[in-house]
Design a protein around this motif. Structure first.
Motif, PDB file in Angstrom:
ATOM      1  N   LYS A   9     -43.694 117.220 169.368  1.00 53.93           N
ATOM      2  CA  LYS A   9     -44.404 116.093 168.773  1.00 53.93           C
ATOM      3  C   LYS A   9     -43.361 115.124 168.215  1.00 53.93           C
ATOM      4  N   ALA A  14     -47.981 113.730 170.798  1.00 54.12           N
ATOM      5  CA  ALA A  14     -47.570 114.831 171.668  1.00 54.12           C
ATOM      6  C   ALA A  14     -46.689 114.267 172.787  1.00 54.12           C
ATOM      7  N   ASP A  73     -41.998 119.219 164.998  1.00 49.01           N
ATOM      8  CA  ASP A  73     -42.504 117.884 164.692  1.00 49.01           C
ATOM      9  C   ASP A  73     -41.292 117.004 164.381  1.00 49.01           C
TER      10      ASP A  73
END
Lengths: 158, 771
Positions: A9, A14, A73
């Motif tokens: 991400k 995504a 992330d």
């Protein structure tokens, strides 16, 4: 050479990519994903121009493999302003003229944001030590430190 | 190499078309935009990561270029075999010295970007490949076989001058010596400056101090490594994108090295991630073009940091002697110095600039300086902010501080007694025009910093410094857009906020808000030739071109208003962004704004623009004085900078934020030079610290705030009084810090950098000597 498929991400989106084993996250961001806001100044973790966050933690993307982004992330300079709305750190860097050439600026923005998320009320010394991993050769740091202190005050509502 | 910064003493014949506009004191009283601090036009792109620097460009079908570099500091290249590399799948071109024709105009540049008979330093380019990926290109480099015959090497300036030193160039006969030497040496040139009789001057002195000094080579340390993308078409039409301080210079050199017309090469300057003089020449650009020509595809080359240290253009290291005599009441009777600089493997160390600027702060009856430009087995130096001056001024200002101590005089007082001022015959020849050294010294003396108390192990240092500043070939175009906004094209890459300064000056002239003006750096096909961004020349030279272009556009807008009103053009004046009728017979008309005139331009004669081209004279020197408080740890020799104040003459600060930024950045580069930064060579002639971990530049936690005082003594050669400010700021810090450290440590330090081991040794040696 077979590539490695990675799902990750980046700035909340995504993203999937295929990278070689030796490619760094910085290589992937710049060469595969077209995100050239992160800069390569040294490729050895000494200059901080490639600063990103990994699950919120400040990281030199030149020291991390692209393959290691799997499941994490990632936050980059491209994700810090919301549309045309600058983050207070970005705005204060402009207000204080805290940039000259600007090549180190994305790294400073990412690093300073990570600092203020951990410590909203840093002393000047704390700002200087936190940002000691980011090299700037133009400004002598004076205006950058002032901009970050000012942004911190504004974000605290002072 | 830096341009000669002093137009008056330039050896070339004076250009026919030179121009200045004299300082306009009345206009200076009514500035509306000049002196304000608006946000810079490129700021938004730079805080969001949108700005495109050298390595950020991608062209369709682009290949990766890599360069094979010599591991040896000095070796004959017996043969290069590229057969295996060329045969590797994915390799699209391989080039060596054989792909460049000999070039008399740029001989040294050519030899530097691709070695010919010999490799002259570790990192010297030997061959290059372009391939479909970095991995393939890396593999190809390993397949290139080079047969070297290793030669003895030399990297130290004094050793390189010895008669038995390894010789770099068999044809190097020292210039500037009469009669010319019969044998070659590593001394490229000798030059001498000064006036009076120094021996007679020393005879009048009560105190004479003579010292030897050394400084290490440092690197500009720009954060962005050199990067470019070259694209040569099958018909030879070529484009080059690169980070450079001077894309017109890049175009000329590259076109020459490739043997093509200048008109066939369009160079676009990317955003530039720092330069400081280091991006005033070419390294990878001709290589990328030659690879692209051979491959028929675009080629990107981006240097690694290791390559930047080993194969771009650091500054000189130096070895110097300075001798100064003074009377008891503080009159300097004579100054003398010898300045030996090594500038790497080719001629061009800025020793002459060092010798010229060494004593520039002083009005002396007797002064003599001698410069030696020496070659060694190190990368060829490039300009670095006030090239040559920081070292020589470090030596002179160290001795001045010591003399002040000897005669018991305040060091600023000693400088004021001997300061150069308007009318002074400078130590390098010309007479100074209006200049602000005295004003900076007085402002430093009166600054609270200068009288603040100091603690134990602390010492205060002061030093002054000087830089010539430069004008040069410049042109600019200003277009009035139909919607009343203004677009300016300049040809000088913006390395520190100069686009903001251009917008300010145009807004001032046109009488419109800053926000309505935008400035771009135009490519080489869109504007006439401009000299490089160097010599602190941009705000001065491009700024004056913008002012003149604005005035031409104003004249045309007045003509258009006159046409609309059907009155003589002479009866129209420009005021606050409006054309207005003036004079007895002009008639009564409502003033027309720039926007109104622009909106009707299609009916009054078409687009409105201003352009100015010239060779800028009258740059105006800049002086500065720095104060620094240091603390020395007597146990470790570590130095902390506690407080720092820069006082410098800016003539007129167009955008004060960026003037302060130049002062602060120059001072901190000087702090690094004084305390930490150095090229460290092993006995094998290889650089031992080619990375930011071991080549230690100042980081935020090393420093205090850098206080600034902008002194404004107008430059008579600019309508707003502007002087260049970019370079002077790096000149005083080396000496100021050395003076502070010497005061704190109780012993005179004479070698840079003052790294902890060196400071500790000086303290220990002094203790031993005292016993």
């Amino acid at each position: 050479m077979s590539g490695i498929h990675v799902s990750t991400k980046i700035n909340g989106d995504a993203v999937e990519f295929v990278c070689d084993v030796e490619e760094t996250l910085l290589d992937v961001l710049r060469d595969k994903l077209g995100m050239t806001g992160s800069k390569e100044g040294c490729a050895s973790g000494d200059c901080g121009a490639c600063s990103v966050t990994v699950d919120g933690r400040l990281t030199c993307s030149c020291l991390m493999l692209g393959a290691e982004a799997e499941g994490h992330d990632i936050g980059t300079i491209e994700g810090i302003a919301k549309g045309t709305q600058l983050h207070p750190i970005q705005q204060k860097i402009l207000d204080h003229a805290a940039l000259q050439c600007g090549v180190c600026t994305p790294g400073f923005v990412v690093a300073a944001k990570a600092l203020l998320e951990k410590n909203p009320d840093p002393t000047e010394t704390e700002v200087r030590f936190w940002l000691a991993g980011n090299l700037c050769r133009c400004t002598g740091y004076d205006k950058i430190i002032r901009a970050v202190m000012d942004a911190a005050a504004e974000m605290r509502g002072q | 190499m830096a341009r000669n910064p002093d137009a008056d003493s330039a050896p070339a014949p004076k250009a026919v078309k030179t121009s200045t506009i004299e300082f306009d004191a009345d206009k200076a009283k009514t500035f509306k935009v000049v002196g304000s601090r608006p946000p810079r036009p490129d700021g938004m792109d730079k805080v969001t990561g949108r700005a495109r620097f050298g390595a950020d460009m991608v062209m369709p079908g682009q290949l990766v270029g890599l360069i094979l570099r010599s591991p040896h500091p000095h070796a004959v290249i017996v043969s290069i075999d590229t057969t295996a590399a060329e045969a590797l799948s994915g390799v699209k071109s391989v080039i060596t010295r054989d792909d460049f024709a000999e070039n008399a105009d740029h001989h040294d540049v050519l030899c530097n970007i691709m070695a010919r008979e010999k490799a002259l330093y570790e990192g010297h380019a030997i061959a290059a490949v372009a391939a479909t990926s970095k991995a393939v290109a890396r593999k190809a480099l390993k397949l290139i076989k080079v047969d070297y015959q290793i030669l003895p090497h030399v990297t130290d300036v004094d050793l390189a001058m010895a008669p038995d030193a390894p010789l770099l160039h068999a044809d190097m006969i020292t210039s500037g010596v009469t009669p010319a030497p019969t044998k070659p040496s590593n001394i490229a040139g000798r030059s001498e400056f000064g006036h009076g009789d120094v021996e007679a001057g020393f005879a009048l002195a009560d105190v004479i101090i003579e010292r030897d000094f050394k400084t290490a080579a440092t690197h500009q340390g720009y954060i962005e490594p050199h990067a470019c993308v070259a694209n040569v078409g099958a018909d030879g039409m070529s484009e080059l994108w690169c980070c450079t301080q001077g894309h017109f210079h890049v175009r000329q050199v590259c076109a020459s090295l490739l043997g093509i017309d200048v008109s066939r090469l369009r160079v676009t300057a990317s955003e530039i991630g720092g330069g400081f003089g280091g991006k005033t020449t070419v390294f990878i650009e001709p290589v990328a073009l030659a690879l692209s020509r051979k491959a028929g595809r675009p080629v990107k080359i981006a240097m690694s940091r290791d390559e930047v240290f080993k194969a771009s253009g650091p500054t000189a290291s130096s070895s110097m002697n300075v001798k100064i005599g003074v009377t008891k009441d503080g009159h300097i009777t004579a100054g003398e110095g010898e300045f030996r600089y090594q500038g790497g493997a080719f001629a061009g160390a800025p020793a002459d600039f060092g010798a010229m600027s060494a004593f520039a702060c002083y009005a002396l009856d007797n002064v003599k300086t001698v410069a030696y430009d020496v070659v060694t087995n190190r990368p060829k130096g490039a300009a670095y902010r006030a090239p040559g001056a920081p070292m020589s001024v470090y030596a002179v200002e160290s001795v001045i501080a010591e003399l002040a101590g000897e005669i018991g005089m305040d060091p600023i007082e000693l400088r004021l007694k001997n300061a150069a001022r308007e009318g002074t015959k400078s130590s390098y020849g010309p007479k100074f025009g209006s200049c602000g050294l005295v004003e900076t010294l007085e402002a430093a003396r009166d600054h609270p910093h200068y009288s603040a108390p100091l603690g134990p192990n602390q010492g205060r240092g002061v030093a002054s410094g000087f830089w010539f500043n430069f004008g040069g070939e410049t042109c600019s175009t200003l277009n009035i857009n139909a919607d009343g906004t203004v677009a300016i094209a300049v040809g000088t890459p913006d390395i520190g906020g100069s686009r903001a300064a251009m917008c300010i000056m145009a807004a001032e002239e046109l009488g419109i808000p800053y926000e309505r003006v935008r400035t771009i750096v135009a490519d080489t096909s869109s504007l006439g030739y401009n000299d490089t961004t160097e010599g602190s020349r941009v705000t001065f030279s491009s700024g004056m071109a913008v002012i003149k272009a604005s005035r031409k556009a104003v004249t045309e807008m007045c003509n258009r208003a006159a046409m609309i009103w059907d009155i003589p053009a002479e009866a129209v004046t420009w005021e606050d962004g409006h054309a207005k009728p003036s004079g007895a017979n002009a008639g009564e008309f409502e003033p027309m704004s720039l926007a109104e005139i622009a909106a009707t331009a299609s009916k009054t004669g078409g687009p409105i623009a201003g352009h100015h081209e010239y060779n800028a004279d009258g740059a105006g020197v800049s002086f500065g004085t720095h104060i620094v408080d240091t603390e020395v740890d007597p146990e470790t020799g570590r130095v902390d900078i506690l407080r720092y104040t820069v006082v410098q003459d800016a003539g007129k600060a167009i955008h004060p934020d960026y003037v302060e930024g130049q002062f602060q950045g120059g001072a901190v580069q000087g702090i690094g030079w004084a305390l930490n930064e150095e090229y460290i060579y092993g006995e094998d002639g290889r650089l031992q610290n080619a990375g930011f971990l071991d080549y230690r530049m100042p980081v935020a936690s090393d420093l205090p705030m850098i206080d600034t005082v902008i002194v404004e003594v107008p430059n008579p050669g600019h309508p707003y009084g502007v002087r260049g400010v970019g370079e002077t700021g790096i000149v005083p810090p080396l000496a100021a810090i050395a003076n502070g450290v010497s005061a704190a440590a109780g012993v005179r330090l004479t070698e840079l950098p003052m790294s902890p081991p060196r400071v500790l040794k000086a303290i220990d040696d002094a203790k031993v000597a005292a016993q």
